[in-house]
Scaffold this motif. Structure first.
Motif, mmCIF file in Angstrom:
data_model
loop_
_atom_site.group_PDB
_atom_site.id
_atom_site.type_symbol
_atom_site.label_atom_id
_atom_site.label_comp_id
_atom_site.label_asym_id
_atom_site.label_seq_id
_atom_site.Cartn_x
_atom_site.Cartn_y
_atom_site.Cartn_z
ATOM 1 N N UNK A 175 0.869 -1.059 -0.012
ATOM 2 C CA UNK A 175 0.120 -0.115 0.112
ATOM 3 C C UNK A 175 0.882 1.141 -0.018
ATOM 4 N N UNK A 176 0.774 2.256 -0.432
ATOM 5 C CA UNK A 176 1.050 3.659 -0.711
ATOM 6 C C UNK A 176 -0.012 4.648 -0.579
ATOM 7 N N UNK A 177 0.327 5.862 -0.015
ATOM 8 C CA UNK A 177 -0.255 7.154 0.051
ATOM 9 C C UNK A 177 -0.635 7.559 -1.548
ATOM 10 N N UNK A 178 -1.787 7.640 -1.915
ATOM 11 C CA UNK A 178 -2.054 7.969 -3.276
ATOM 12 C C UNK A 178 -2.484 9.371 -3.084
ATOM 13 N N UNK A 213 -10.799 3.123 2.555
ATOM 14 C CA UNK A 213 -10.382 4.651 2.304
ATOM 15 C C UNK A 213 -11.662 5.548 1.659
ATOM 16 N N UNK A 214 -11.772 6.687 1.932
ATOM 17 C CA UNK A 214 -12.597 7.436 1.150
ATOM 18 C C UNK A 214 -12.315 7.503 -0.342
ATOM 19 N N UNK A 215 -13.463 7.333 -1.182
ATOM 20 C CA UNK A 215 -13.251 7.235 -2.477
ATOM 21 C C UNK A 215 -12.336 6.162 -2.931
ATOM 22 N N UNK A 216 -12.068 5.239 -2.322
ATOM 23 C CA UNK A 216 -10.743 4.357 -2.613
ATOM 24 C C UNK A 216 -9.613 4.720 -2.791
ATOM 25 N N UNK A 217 -9.150 5.895 -2.277
ATOM 26 C CA UNK A 217 -8.174 6.463 -2.528
ATOM 27 C C UNK A 217 -7.308 6.562 -1.072
ATOM 28 N N UNK A 218 -6.236 5.678 -0.697
ATOM 29 C CA UNK A 218 -5.712 5.718 0.528
ATOM 30 C C UNK A 218 -5.109 7.095 0.568
ATOM 31 N N UNK A 219 -4.796 7.579 1.876
ATOM 32 C CA UNK A 219 -4.340 8.901 2.290
ATOM 33 C C UNK A 219 -3.983 8.958 3.553
ATOM 34 N N UNK A 220 -4.056 10.242 4.126
ATOM 35 C CA UNK A 220 -3.591 10.363 5.452
ATOM 36 C C UNK A 220 -4.321 9.693 6.671
ATOM 37 N N UNK A 221 -5.456 9.055 6.252
ATOM 38 C CA UNK A 221 -6.057 8.115 7.467
ATOM 39 C C UNK A 221 -5.112 6.853 7.736
ATOM 40 N N UNK A 276 -0.513 4.163 13.035
ATOM 41 C CA UNK A 276 -1.019 3.165 13.973
ATOM 42 C C UNK A 276 -2.100 2.611 13.452
ATOM 43 N N UNK A 277 -3.233 3.591 13.036
ATOM 44 C CA UNK A 277 -4.512 2.827 12.443
ATOM 45 C C UNK A 277 -4.041 1.936 11.081
ATOM 46 N N UNK A 278 -3.207 2.751 10.314
ATOM 47 C CA UNK A 278 -2.876 1.818 9.104
ATOM 48 C C UNK A 278 -2.076 0.608 9.416
#
Length: 706
Positions: free
Chosen positions: A267-270, A395-403, A413-415
């Motif tokens: 996984x990466x930050x998109x 993730x929101x809109x299937x776009x992994x980010x800061x969450x 930690x959540x990730x």
């Protein structure tokens, strides 16, 4: 003609055999001699040890020296485990890079969440997760590591790797040596460096390469700024091919030891991590480039004003001239997302990652290779877990980010909980037949965080480390830098009250409570030691670190912390023993050499300090403190010119050093250069008015003039 007599033939044959074996015997003698004098380092990842009469394995702190220059060597985390795995134990090897390790704080990484989830779900099974993740490595290193781990018994292997294929050792954008070599050259070089002869040859080659200005100290991602790799660089094909071969080799190693191999996509930050570097996709003429720049600047201005539709129209004009620019793709994707055009934004975000010229994130081809390697091989004990897809679905809109991500690849930690949970759910199918106490449900994130003693104090420490990281390139060149920095500053402001006395003591209580339930958890014990140290309880922290060292006597960071505390308590002679143990555990431990040298200089043990300073500066020539101490050493010896050069070097590296200014002022005063001495004194006073010695020097200047 008479036939040659048998004795003559035998003598001739003996001479030929002797001629053939002589070089081999000479090399064997040289290899034994080098080992006898202690030259070189062991090449294996796991070393055998004897602790309490039990055969155990521990990590080799010098394992990556075959892949990195000596001063840039990356180190595995300290670990120790029984060679003979108890029947009641479920043992997992977790393999990967910094994301698998849990950077920036491994105590709250995916391996830790995996361990807690399985332990709480199956309380009658002892869960042992051995995290072999190492920062900055890639599949070339993991391949060798896995071959060594295959000699030990394990129930499962977890592979989470692929982010560093371009920038790690032998990648197309690496700074650590040869870029994208052939498989033959790569394999031959690594095999040769398994031997002390090969290590000696490598050292001689390094000493002879005077024309190369090698990197002399670790600089993080900033080191790669001049090593951009375009999306169409032909070397990427070789990088991907080597990754495929290495991944297959790692999988085979797991099979060889009888473990089930769980292979995860990466996984990466998109959405919330802009490209680190951008290049134009094609050569633009002068007029075209000027037009592109105008359209891009107009789009950026409109985007800053919140006029996202207008910004898109300007960006589209730039894209018509050249759509191969990574930042342009990211900005277009961001504008599309903000006006609700998610279906268009999603591929644009991913395209920005593919175009990023500083390739610190696994691209789509890496994940395709992982899927192709592991898919459909369950009968062979190989299982694919699509982590990237799982994070996207959550993730929101299937776009992994800061969450789920702090920056480009390192998980919050959540990730880490989310990824650990995915691995745990698959492993539960294999553990369930062994357990008679399946609790039937998983702990939620908050419950896991309590088990790991993840407190607000720890979160503040993590964000502080991230803030310092973000002040350096290439983070400083990202177009979303300010947004990320504001989020980090907000988090620090919210968490800062928990670093005060009350918050620290609450964290200590929480950590002690969890240790009662898990007395063998060394991460909890290390966390307790750091908390006690932060609270000002030096004696308590010293005892806590001693507790860690009793269980893990080869832990270099623990020895360094132990030594520093002894120094703070005025027990300098005892501290020397702990400093020595730290550098014995990790000979290339620059921080330990520098701290030891500083301690020796303060105690005026000049003879021992000279050796420590020599090692500290060799490992980290950018250490202002080490140059300052070397200047003090030369001052003591009366070598004024050398002392001045060292103080000036220290000041160049750290311009805000009151100590360096003061020492240069003292040297100037000794040579009756009063104007220069006063200039250095004023600067030292400006930086630190309370610095010891400043007032004495002021009086000395006044007296010298009178």
């Amino acid at each position: 003609m008479r036939a040659e007599k048998p004795p003559a033939r035998r003598r001739r044959m003996f001479r030929w055999v002797a001629m053939g074996f002589a070089p081999i015997l000479a090399l064997a003698a040289l290899e034994c001699g080098l080992r006898w004098i202690g030259f070189g380092y062991p090449a294996r990842y796991l070393l055998e040890s004897k602790e309490g009469g039990e055969d155990r394995c521990r990590e080799n702190q010098q394992f990556t020296r075959r892949f990195f220059p000596p001063s840039l060597t990356r180190h595995p985390m300290a670990m120790s485990f029984a060679r003979r795995k108890p029947e009641s134990t479920w043992r997992v090897f977790l393999m990967g890079e910094s994301a698998a390790q849990g950077d920036p704080e491994p105590a709250f990484g995916m391996g830790r969440f995996l361990e807690v989830l399985l332990r709480e779900r199956f309380p009658d099974v002892r869960i042992e997760v051995l995290n072999t993740g190492i920062t900055a490595v890639n599949s070339h290193v993991i391949r060798e590591l896995a071959a060594d781990c295959a000699r030990e018994t394990a129930d499962a292997w977890v592979l989470y790797m692929g982010n560093n294929e371009v920038v790690g050792p032998y990648g197309a954008g690496t700074v650590f040596g040869r870029q994208a070599p052939s498989r033959f050259i790569l394999s031959a070089g690594l095999w040769l460096k398994e031997w002390r002869i090969g290590q000696a040859m490598d050292e001689l080659r390094r000493l002879a390469a005077r024309s190369e200005p090698p990197l002399r100290s670790w600089g993080g991602m900033e080191m790669f700024r001049e090593h951009e790799v375009a999306a169409d660089d032909p070397r990427l094909d070789r990088v991907r091919s080597l990754f495929r071969d290495n991944l297959e080799a790692v999988v085979r190693s797991g099979q060889a030891c009888g473990a089930r191999v769980l292979v995860g996509t990466v996984g990466v930050n998109v959405r919330d991590c802009a490209p680190f570097a951008s290049r134009h996709g094609r050569a633009l003429g002068e007029a075209e480039l000027a037009a592109w720049d105008r359209a891009f600047a107009a789009g950026a201005k409109a985007e800053e004003a919140g006029l996202y539709a207008d910004a898109l129209s300007h960006y589209a004009a730039a894209a018509r001239a050249d759509d191969g620019h990574a930042e342009l793709a990211f900005r277009m994707a961001r504008c599309m997302a903000r006006i609700g055009r998610i279906e268009e934004a999603r591929p644009a975000f991913h395209r920005a990652i593919e175009l990023d010229a500083l390739r610190f994130r696994a691209d789509a081809r890496i994940n395709e290779t992982i899927r192709h390697t592991a898919s459909g091989r369950e009968p062979q004990g190989i299982y694919l877990l699509d982590v990237a897809a799982g994070l996207a679905r959550s993730s929101p809109d299937e776009l992994p980010g800061r969450e789920f991500f702090f920056e480009h690849v390192h998980l919050t930690p959540e990730g880490n909980y989310r990824v650990g949970r995915q691995f745990a759910e698959k492993m539960a199918e294999w553990i369930r037949p062994r357990s008679a106490q399946d609790r039937g449900q998983w702990l939620d994130f908050d419950s896991c965080a309590r088990r790991l003693a993840l407190t607000p104090w720890n979160r503040h420490a993590i964000h502080q480390a991230l803030w310092e990281r973000m002040q350096r390139a290439p983070y400083t060149s990202q177009c979303d830098r300010l947004e990320r920095e504001h989020r980090c500053l907000d988090a620090l402001a919210q968490l800062r009250p928990y670093t005060k006395s009350y918050g620290t003591h609450r964290a200590i209580s929480a950590c002690r409570q969890e240790i009662l339930g898990q007395p063998d958890d060394l991460f909890l014990r290390q966390n307790l030691a750091r908390l006690l140290q932060a609270s000002g309880d030096s004696e308590g922290a010293l005892a806590a670190w001693r507790d860690v060292l009793d269980r893990l006597p080869h832990h270099p960071e623990a020895w360094l912390a132990h030594a520093v505390l002894l120094d703070e308590l005025g027990r300098g002679s005892e501290a020397g023993g702990s400093y020595r143990r730290a550098v014995e555990c990790r000979p290339a431990y620059g921080d330990a050499w520098a701290a030891w040298a500083d301690s020796l200089v303060r105690r005026q043990d000049w003879k021992t300090a000279e050796r420590a300073l020599s090692r500290a500066i060799a490992l980290d020539p950018a250490s202002a403190g080490s140059w300052l101490n070397l200047g003090l050493l030369h001052s003591h010896k009366g070598s004024v010119r050398e002392a001045q050069a060292c103080f000036e070097r220290s000041l160049t590296l750290h311009p805000a050093s009151a100590e360096a200014n003061l020492e240069l002022g003292r040297l100037a005063l000794a040579q009756h250069r009063h104007a220069e001495a006063e200039r250095y004194l004023r600067e030292a006073l400006r930086i630190d008015p309370d610095l010891p010695g400043v007032q004495a020097m002021r009086s000395a200047i006044r007296g010298d003039r009178e």
